[in-house]
Design a protein around this motif. Structure first.
Motif, mmCIF file in Angstrom:
data_model
loop_
_atom_site.group_PDB
_atom_site.id
_atom_site.type_symbol
_atom_site.label_atom_id
_atom_site.label_comp_id
_atom_site.label_asym_id
_atom_site.label_seq_id
_atom_site.Cartn_x
_atom_site.Cartn_y
_atom_site.Cartn_z
ATOM 1 N N ALA A 72 0.742 -1.253 -0.069
ATOM 2 C CA ALA A 72 0.008 0.003 -0.055
ATOM 3 C C ALA A 72 0.801 1.086 -0.170
ATOM 4 C CB ALA A 72 -0.990 0.082 1.253
ATOM 5 N N VAL A 73 1.872 1.171 1.031
ATOM 6 C CA VAL A 73 2.594 2.247 1.153
ATOM 7 C C VAL A 73 3.553 2.817 -0.340
ATOM 8 C CG1 VAL A 73 4.758 1.460 2.043
ATOM 9 C CG2 VAL A 73 4.059 3.941 2.402
ATOM 10 N N LEU A 74 3.992 1.635 -0.822
ATOM 11 C CA LEU A 74 4.844 1.772 -2.097
ATOM 12 C C LEU A 74 3.841 2.144 -3.551
ATOM 13 C CD1 LEU A 74 7.022 -1.558 -2.148
ATOM 14 C CD2 LEU A 74 7.843 0.848 -1.737
ATOM 15 N N THR A 75 2.556 1.670 -3.445
ATOM 16 C CA THR A 75 1.488 2.258 -4.283
ATOM 17 C C THR A 75 1.312 3.646 -4.292
ATOM 18 O OG1 THR A 75 0.693 0.146 -4.674
ATOM 19 C CG2 THR A 75 -0.663 2.038 -5.341
ATOM 20 N N ASN A 76 1.363 4.023 -2.922
ATOM 21 C CA ASN A 76 0.984 5.584 -2.798
ATOM 22 C C ASN A 76 2.334 6.321 -3.070
ATOM 23 O OD1 ASN A 76 -0.236 7.803 -1.352
ATOM 24 N ND2 ASN A 76 1.466 7.655 -0.162
ATOM 25 N N PHE A 77 3.461 5.904 -2.730
ATOM 26 C CA PHE A 77 4.855 6.468 -2.978
ATOM 27 C C PHE A 77 4.960 6.600 -4.661
ATOM 28 C CE2 PHE A 77 9.136 7.484 -1.879
ATOM 29 C CZ PHE A 77 8.796 8.449 -1.022
ATOM 30 N N ASP A 78 4.585 5.574 -5.395
ATOM 31 C CA ASP A 78 4.705 5.444 -6.823
ATOM 32 C C ASP A 78 4.066 6.612 -7.482
ATOM 33 O OD1 ASP A 78 6.577 3.301 -6.720
ATOM 34 O OD2 ASP A 78 4.916 1.797 -7.274
ATOM 35 N N HIS A 79 2.633 6.702 -6.769
ATOM 36 C CA HIS A 79 1.699 7.717 -7.591
ATOM 37 C C HIS A 79 2.129 9.331 -7.212
ATOM 38 C CE1 HIS A 79 -1.274 4.210 -7.935
ATOM 39 N NE2 HIS A 79 -0.243 4.176 -8.979
ATOM 40 N N LEU A 80 2.694 9.580 -6.040
ATOM 41 C CA LEU A 80 3.108 10.717 -5.692
ATOM 42 C C LEU A 80 3.969 11.777 -6.922
ATOM 43 C CD1 LEU A 80 4.794 10.647 -2.146
ATOM 44 C CD2 LEU A 80 2.278 11.293 -2.730
ATOM 45 N N LYS A 81 2.979 12.966 -7.179
ATOM 46 C CA LYS A 81 3.518 13.753 -8.118
ATOM 47 C C LYS A 81 4.660 14.525 -7.654
ATOM 48 C CE LYS A 81 -0.947 13.542 -10.655
ATOM 49 N NZ LYS A 81 -2.033 14.488 -10.596
ATOM 50 N N ASP A 82 5.949 14.219 -7.966
ATOM 51 C CA ASP A 82 6.963 14.868 -7.456
ATOM 52 C C ASP A 82 8.067 14.549 -8.403
ATOM 53 O OD1 ASP A 82 9.583 15.551 -5.469
ATOM 54 O OD2 ASP A 82 7.945 16.118 -4.215
ATOM 55 N N ASP A 83 9.176 15.708 -8.762
ATOM 56 C CA ASP A 83 9.935 15.853 -9.935
ATOM 57 C C ASP A 83 11.413 15.137 -9.179
ATOM 58 O OD1 ASP A 83 8.438 16.694 -11.802
ATOM 59 O OD2 ASP A 83 9.039 18.586 -11.223
ATOM 60 N N ARG A 84 11.457 15.144 -7.827
ATOM 61 C CA ARG A 84 12.532 14.657 -7.155
ATOM 62 C C ARG A 84 12.845 13.245 -7.322
ATOM 63 N NH1 ARG A 84 11.207 17.926 -1.627
ATOM 64 N NH2 ARG A 84 9.253 17.265 -2.289
ATOM 65 N N ASP A 85 14.061 12.817 -7.509
ATOM 66 C CA ASP A 85 14.204 11.249 -7.196
ATOM 67 C C ASP A 85 13.826 10.729 -6.027
ATOM 68 O OD1 ASP A 85 15.537 11.476 -9.916
ATOM 69 O OD2 ASP A 85 17.575 11.418 -9.079
ATOM 70 N N LYS A 86 13.667 9.473 -5.856
ATOM 71 C CA LYS A 86 13.041 8.769 -4.676
ATOM 72 C C LYS A 86 14.124 7.772 -4.236
ATOM 73 C CE LYS A 86 8.364 9.011 -6.408
ATOM 74 N NZ LYS A 86 7.341 8.160 -7.007
ATOM 75 N N VAL A 87 14.113 7.917 -2.900
ATOM 76 C CA VAL A 87 15.019 6.927 -2.159
ATOM 77 C C VAL A 87 14.166 6.001 -1.228
ATOM 78 C CG1 VAL A 87 16.666 6.758 -0.314
ATOM 79 C CG2 VAL A 87 16.808 8.542 -2.213
ATOM 80 N N PHE A 88 14.311 4.795 -1.244
ATOM 81 C CA PHE A 88 13.638 3.749 -0.515
ATOM 82 C C PHE A 88 14.544 3.371 0.644
ATOM 83 C CE2 PHE A 88 11.777 4.244 -4.767
ATOM 84 C CZ PHE A 88 10.242 3.930 -4.238
ATOM 85 N N ILE A 89 14.166 3.503 1.829
ATOM 86 C CA ILE A 89 15.214 2.827 2.956
ATOM 87 C C ILE A 89 14.100 1.637 3.717
ATOM 88 C CG2 ILE A 89 16.245 3.137 5.145
ATOM 89 C CD1 ILE A 89 16.814 6.031 4.123
ATOM 90 N N LEU A 90 14.208 0.464 3.218
ATOM 91 C CA LEU A 90 13.175 -0.520 3.746
ATOM 92 C C LEU A 90 13.710 -1.565 4.500
ATOM 93 C CD1 LEU A 90 11.381 -1.080 0.237
ATOM 94 C CD2 LEU A 90 10.784 0.762 2.143
ATOM 95 N N GLY A 91 13.195 -1.943 5.765
ATOM 96 C CA GLY A 91 13.452 -2.849 6.634
ATOM 97 C C GLY A 91 12.820 -3.938 6.489
ATOM 98 N N ASP A 92 13.288 -5.297 7.062
ATOM 99 C CA ASP A 92 12.698 -6.694 7.065
ATOM 100 C C ASP A 92 11.189 -6.494 7.570
ATOM 101 O OD1 ASP A 92 14.763 -7.874 5.948
ATOM 102 O OD2 ASP A 92 15.380 -8.848 7.979
ATOM 103 N N MET A 93 10.313 -7.460 6.981
ATOM 104 C CA MET A 93 8.765 -7.611 7.389
ATOM 105 C C MET A 93 9.082 -8.825 7.993
ATOM 106 S SD MET A 93 6.953 -6.641 3.715
ATOM 107 C CE MET A 93 8.154 -7.933 2.701
#
Length: 433
Positions: free
Chosen positions: A324-345
């Motif tokens: 859900a959060v990745l889908t939301n992040f994908d759809h954000l309208k922003d010109d900046r490069d994206k950084v993902f800091i993801l920990g274990d589930m």
């Protein structure tokens, strides 16, 4: 000691304590056991710090029978006391559970209902076999409505919590891929969370239901419910949900704004709106309550650092909430490069390897990004998955060392997502940005 005697002791006290580090004055202290402690050993310490009585289940350690009250099982006594207290209360209780979003939903519902009623709600996420009794015992005669969050990581836990709380209303946020190891897979999650529905149906109570979710709709079709959703058949018809970047709900030509992010939080807002409408809270007050709510505890918080925007959602993670959060992040309208800091589930059992591989594969397809995966589960899943601008670290300490070596300028003018299970404590990454 029977329950009526214990209840009289409770009525003489000003609250309940279970931790000698945080003793309430004139409280009833329950000496609980854990894997690495036995609070019976600290009974005198609890009395010295202001407890009026200590409920103990180790008879050998009782040195003052007037203050140290022996029972067969201290935890069982706590739970039965909470159930007895609930039976004396003539007020409605709303129970809620779900795989994702239950704490945020609880906070939103409490914020909305507080505009009209005196509310007692679960504090933080004290939603287990100890937290639920403590919440019930904190309800006083001044309370108009109780809101009880229920968490679980194995079957029959929700059923047991319902027996204690005897809810008049219930809401399940969703069924997701959380605690798969304890539930025995996704179907086990559905069955376990649905124990709340089973209780409501068996006791002729009412469910609040998002009928845009086919599973929730199907589970509740046969008993009393109050619904919301985009479908015209809903009791509360939602015009539209949006998140760009903040979660927004459109209802009857009105716009309900929030400080939350993600379409999943727009659904949580719609639930709070629905329950507020059911309990006749003025619509203007509902809008204001939602607009004023600020998320805390590392849940869906937007943080600005320099020219970078950080979405901190590091309280917990499972495949459903991560998706859900990745889908939301994908759809954000922003010109900046994206950084993902993801920990274990964590707590995924045999499904863990596949679910972590799926996340890595998904991130590999995102353009203009850098991804940092932290934890042993992601490291195991990363074997034979070598992609540009994707890095893997067994521990947070190794990730921190890497960032300090390459310079934290890698985070300048970026859109950054931080998400992982509680055990990874990824909020620590804020200090590196």
């Amino acid at each position: 000691m029977d329950i009526t005697e214990l209840y009289q002791c409770f009525l003489q006290c000003d609250g309940v304590s279970t931790d000698t580090r945080n003793i309430l004055p004139n409280s009833l202290f329950f000496a609980l056991k854990g894997d690495n402690f036995d609070a019976n050993e600290f009974a005198q310490d609890a009395l010295n710090k202001g407890a009026a009585y200590v409920i103990m289940d180790n008879k050998k350690l009782v040195t003052d029978p007037t203050k140290m009250l022996y029972v067969q099982d201290a935890l069982g006594a706590l739970q039965q006391l909470a159930k007895h207290h609930r039976q004396q209360l003539g007020l409605p209780i709303i129970a809620l559970t779900g795989s994702n979003g239950k704490t945020t939903s609880k906070e939103l519902i409490a914020t909305v209902l507080s505009k009209k009623y005196k509310i007692t709600a679960t504090k933080g996420n004290l939603n287990n076999h100890i937290g639920v009794p403590l919440t019930l015992l904190s309800i006083t005669e001044d309370t108009d409505l109780g809101i009880i969050e229920m968490g679980a990581n194995h079957k029959q836990e929700i059923a047991m919590l319902c027996e204690l709380a005897d809810p008049d209303f219930g809401y399940i946020t969703n069924f997701g891929k959380a605690h798969l190891d304890g539930f025995g897979g996704f179907e086990g999650v559905i069955k376990a969370k649905s124990e709340l529905y089973d209780y409501l149906e068996d006791n002729h109570k009412t469910a609040f239901v998002n009928i845009d979710d086919p599973r929730q709709d199907a589970k509740t079709i046969t008993f009393s419910r109050f619904t919301f959703g985009n479908d015209e058949s809903a009791d509360i018809v939602i015009d539209k949900l949006e998140a760009q970047p903040n979660a927004t709900v459109y209802y009857k030509g009105e716009v309900i704004n929030s400080n939350l992010t993600g379409i999943y939080n727009a659904t949580n807002i719609a639930a709070a709106l629905t329950i507020g409408q059911f309990f006749n809270v003025d619509f203007t007050d509902i809008k204001q309550a939602i607009a004023d709510y600020i998320p805390t505890n590392n849940r869906s918080q937007w943080i600005t650092k320099g020219e970078s925007m950080i979405l901190l959602d590091a309280y917990n993670a499972n495949p459903s909430s991560m998706d859900a959060v990745l889908t939301n992040f994908d759809h954000l309208k922003d010109d900046r490069d994206k950084v993902f800091i993801l920990g274990d589930m964590l707590e995924l059992g045999k499904e863990g390897l596949k679910e972590h591989k799926d996340i890595i594969t998904r991130l590999a397809e995102v353009n203009n990004k850098t991804a940092y995966f932290i934890g042993k589960e992601f490291s195991k899943a990363s074997i034979n998955n070598k992609h540009e601008n994707i890095y893997h670290f067994d521990t947070f300490e190794l990730f921190k060392q890497h960032i300090e070596e390459v310079s934290n300028t890698v985070f300048q003018n970026k859109l950054i997502l931080i998400k992982g299970s509680r055990g990874i404590a990824l909020e620590r990454a804020l200090d590196l940005i």
